[in-house]
Each structure stands twice: as C-alpha cells, then as structure tokens.
Design a protein around this motif. Sequence first.
Motif, mmCIF file in Angstrom:
data_model
loop_
_atom_site.group_PDB
_atom_site.id
_atom_site.type_symbol
_atom_site.label_atom_id
_atom_site.label_comp_id
_atom_site.label_asym_id
_atom_site.label_seq_id
_atom_site.Cartn_x
_atom_site.Cartn_y
_atom_site.Cartn_z
ATOM 1 N N PHE A 119 0.860 -1.184 0.000
ATOM 2 C CA PHE A 119 0.000 0.000 0.000
ATOM 3 C C PHE A 119 0.888 1.223 0.000
ATOM 4 C CE2 PHE A 119 1.013 -0.956 4.349
ATOM 5 C CZ PHE A 119 1.075 0.251 5.020
ATOM 6 N N GLY A 120 0.343 2.361 -0.351
ATOM 7 C CA GLY A 120 1.115 3.598 -0.332
ATOM 8 C C GLY A 120 0.702 4.565 -1.420
ATOM 9 N N ASN A 121 1.308 5.754 -1.372
ATOM 10 C CA ASN A 121 1.007 6.804 -2.337
ATOM 11 C C ASN A 121 2.292 7.479 -2.793
ATOM 12 O OD1 ASN A 121 1.609 8.177 0.053
ATOM 13 N ND2 ASN A 121 0.047 9.738 -0.241
ATOM 14 N N GLU A 122 2.156 8.411 -3.721
ATOM 15 C CA GLU A 122 3.297 9.161 -4.238
ATOM 16 C C GLU A 122 3.657 10.283 -3.271
ATOM 17 O OE1 GLU A 122 5.067 8.482 -7.070
ATOM 18 O OE2 GLU A 122 3.815 6.685 -7.249
ATOM 19 N N ALA A 123 4.937 10.607 -3.200
ATOM 20 C CA ALA A 123 5.393 11.702 -2.340
ATOM 21 C C ALA A 123 4.957 13.043 -2.921
ATOM 22 C CB ALA A 123 6.906 11.656 -2.193
ATOM 23 N N SER A 124 4.573 13.952 -2.021
ATOM 24 C CA SER A 124 4.144 15.282 -2.442
ATOM 25 C C SER A 124 4.295 16.248 -1.278
ATOM 26 C CB SER A 124 2.682 15.250 -2.896
ATOM 27 O OG SER A 124 2.222 16.554 -3.168
ATOM 28 N N SER A 125 4.510 17.524 -1.617
ATOM 29 C CA SER A 125 4.554 18.562 -0.588
ATOM 30 C C SER A 125 3.187 19.212 -0.412
ATOM 31 C CB SER A 125 5.598 19.620 -0.950
ATOM 32 O OG SER A 125 5.279 20.198 -2.199
ATOM 33 N N GLU A 126 2.207 18.802 -1.214
ATOM 34 C CA GLU A 126 0.841 19.313 -1.076
ATOM 35 C C GLU A 126 0.234 18.781 0.218
ATOM 36 O OE1 GLU A 126 -0.563 21.420 -3.307
ATOM 37 O OE2 GLU A 126 1.330 21.375 -4.414
ATOM 38 N N LEU A 127 -0.843 19.389 0.682
ATOM 39 C CA LEU A 127 -1.597 18.872 1.817
ATOM 40 C C LEU A 127 -2.500 17.775 1.282
ATOM 41 C CD1 LEU A 127 -2.479 22.191 3.670
ATOM 42 C CD2 LEU A 127 -0.520 20.681 4.003
ATOM 43 N N TRP A 128 -2.059 16.527 1.416
ATOM 44 C CA TRP A 128 -2.762 15.403 0.811
ATOM 45 C C TRP A 128 -3.348 14.479 1.864
ATOM 46 C CZ3 TRP A 128 -0.504 11.142 2.782
ATOM 47 C CH2 TRP A 128 0.864 11.165 3.049
ATOM 48 N N THR A 129 -4.307 13.649 1.405
ATOM 49 C CA THR A 129 -4.802 12.536 2.216
ATOM 50 C C THR A 129 -4.693 11.272 1.380
ATOM 51 O OG1 THR A 129 -7.104 12.796 1.526
ATOM 52 C CG2 THR A 129 -6.430 13.951 3.528
ATOM 53 N N TYR A 130 -4.445 10.172 2.053
ATOM 54 C CA TYR A 130 -4.375 8.854 1.416
ATOM 55 C C TYR A 130 -5.085 7.878 2.330
ATOM 56 C CZ TYR A 130 -2.529 4.262 0.263
ATOM 57 O OH TYR A 130 -2.417 2.920 -0.025
ATOM 58 N N GLN A 131 -5.938 7.034 1.751
ATOM 59 C CA GLN A 131 -6.620 6.051 2.584
ATOM 60 C C GLN A 131 -6.448 4.650 2.024
ATOM 61 O OE1 GLN A 131 -10.790 7.320 2.570
ATOM 62 N NE2 GLN A 131 -11.322 5.429 1.530
ATOM 63 N N PHE A 132 -6.488 3.673 2.937
ATOM 64 C CA PHE A 132 -6.328 2.271 2.559
ATOM 65 C C PHE A 132 -7.208 1.434 3.466
ATOM 66 C CE2 PHE A 132 -4.206 -1.889 2.565
ATOM 67 C CZ PHE A 132 -4.110 -2.116 1.194
ATOM 68 N N THR A 133 -7.913 0.465 2.869
ATOM 69 C CA THR A 133 -8.743 -0.467 3.627
ATOM 70 C C THR A 133 -7.933 -1.736 3.860
ATOM 71 O OG1 THR A 133 -10.748 0.414 2.610
ATOM 72 C CG2 THR A 133 -10.918 -1.747 3.685
ATOM 73 N N PHE A 134 -7.752 -2.115 5.117
ATOM 74 C CA PHE A 134 -6.937 -3.278 5.483
ATOM 75 C C PHE A 134 -7.838 -4.509 5.595
ATOM 76 C CE2 PHE A 134 -4.267 0.247 6.570
ATOM 77 C CZ PHE A 134 -2.987 -0.195 6.271
ATOM 78 N N GLU A 135 -7.863 -5.300 4.535
ATOM 79 C CA GLU A 135 -8.738 -6.469 4.472
ATOM 80 C C GLU A 135 -8.075 -7.729 5.008
ATOM 81 O OE1 GLU A 135 -10.118 -6.824 0.487
ATOM 82 O OE2 GLU A 135 -10.906 -4.798 0.444
ATOM 83 N N ASN A 136 -6.743 -7.729 5.095
ATOM 84 C CA ASN A 136 -6.012 -8.921 5.517
ATOM 85 C C ASN A 136 -5.386 -8.720 6.894
ATOM 86 O OD1 ASN A 136 -6.384 -10.337 2.994
ATOM 87 N ND2 ASN A 136 -4.928 -8.878 2.133
ATOM 88 N N VAL A 137 -5.486 -9.743 7.718
ATOM 89 C CA VAL A 137 -4.899 -9.717 9.054
ATOM 90 C C VAL A 137 -3.377 -9.728 8.942
ATOM 91 C CG1 VAL A 137 -4.654 -11.068 11.183
ATOM 92 C CG2 VAL A 137 -6.883 -10.878 10.077
#
Length: 197
Positions: A70-88
């Motif tokens: 999981f993850g997102n691209e690096a940025s200096s903007e005020l960003w949000t990133y979300q991820f749903t954790f389906e696996n234990v």
Amino acid sequence: MNKLYTLLFSISIATIVSAQTTHNVTVFNFGFDPEVLTIDQGDIVIWTNTEGFHNVDGNTETFPNNPVAFGNEASSELWTYQFTFENVGNYDYQCAIHPALMSGTVIVQGVNSTDDKEKQIMRAFPVPAKDFVVINGLEDFPGKSQLVVFDITGKKTMEKLVSANEQINVSSLRAGIYLFNLTTSDNVRFTGKILIR
C-alpha cells in the motif's frame, strides 16, 4: 407495526455501518502520529499530510512481510491517502523520502468472532466487494442459512440460502451499502453489512 420496523431497521443501519471503523494518522515533519495503530480487519486508515514533502510507503519490496502493498506518491501538497486493510497481519511503512526519521506500523487484528456473535453480527468480505462476498462466521453453523439483503432504504434486493465459505454473487447489486439479515438452520439470527464498489 411499520413504524416499529422502520425504527428497528434504522437502529440496525447505525449499528452496522459503524462496524467498519476509520482511523486517522497525521503526517508531519518528521513523523506519523500515531506511529503504531491497532485496528480490526476491514477498517480504513486515512493519512493526512499537514506539512513537508512526504508519502506513505508500505510496498512489499521494502517490507516483504507485509501481507499486501500500500502507499502513495510523495508530495509537498496537503494530501490525504486512505487504505482499507482487508487482511490480518502487521503492516510496516515509512516515508520513502525520510525513512530514517519517519516509520510506522498498522496491526490488523482478525474479526473477534466471539464478540461479534454476542452482538449478533456477522461480517461479509471482501470490503468493498465487487462480484462476490463470503460471510465469515457461518462455519460454526452447519447446513443452509437464509440470507436476506436490503438496500439502505429497506428494499429487499436478494434472498437466498447460503452455506459456510460460499461465494455469494453480488455482481447484480449497484455500488453502495447493503444490510443483511441471516437466519441459521438453528434459527439463530444475525445482521451485517455488505459494501459494494
């Protein structure tokens, strides 16, 4: 009678929709707050960058023991990133720009089936679903169970007999939140939700 049914249905919606919890992590110069987060399977984590040039990097090349990347691209903007954790499992991550300063862990616990059974709740996975779902917890109830699925207005959208570990086809349902009632062959009743993307 209709008013009572509507009230009970509304209470069920409020209870079931809250079963999937959203957790927030603040990204700042130079850290994640909280650094360690313990959540339940199916929960969502939202990272919010408040300052600096950062990202969330949980790729499996850097962290081969992560169940999924999981993850997102690096940025200096005020960003949000979300991820749903389906696996234990345990998920390590870092800021790829500042790995020595910024790291974190998300610990995903399995659904507490004893607690859920006491609350008369069963869970459908994956979250969100596209073509099919499997209802966890049915393995404790042999035989066929009666499944009735409703949209959030209370309209019945599906009714069928299901068994443990059965892949239930939901491809005909439109994207949204659905609620289900499930009655086992022993006449034990459960509720739950299905999230369709």
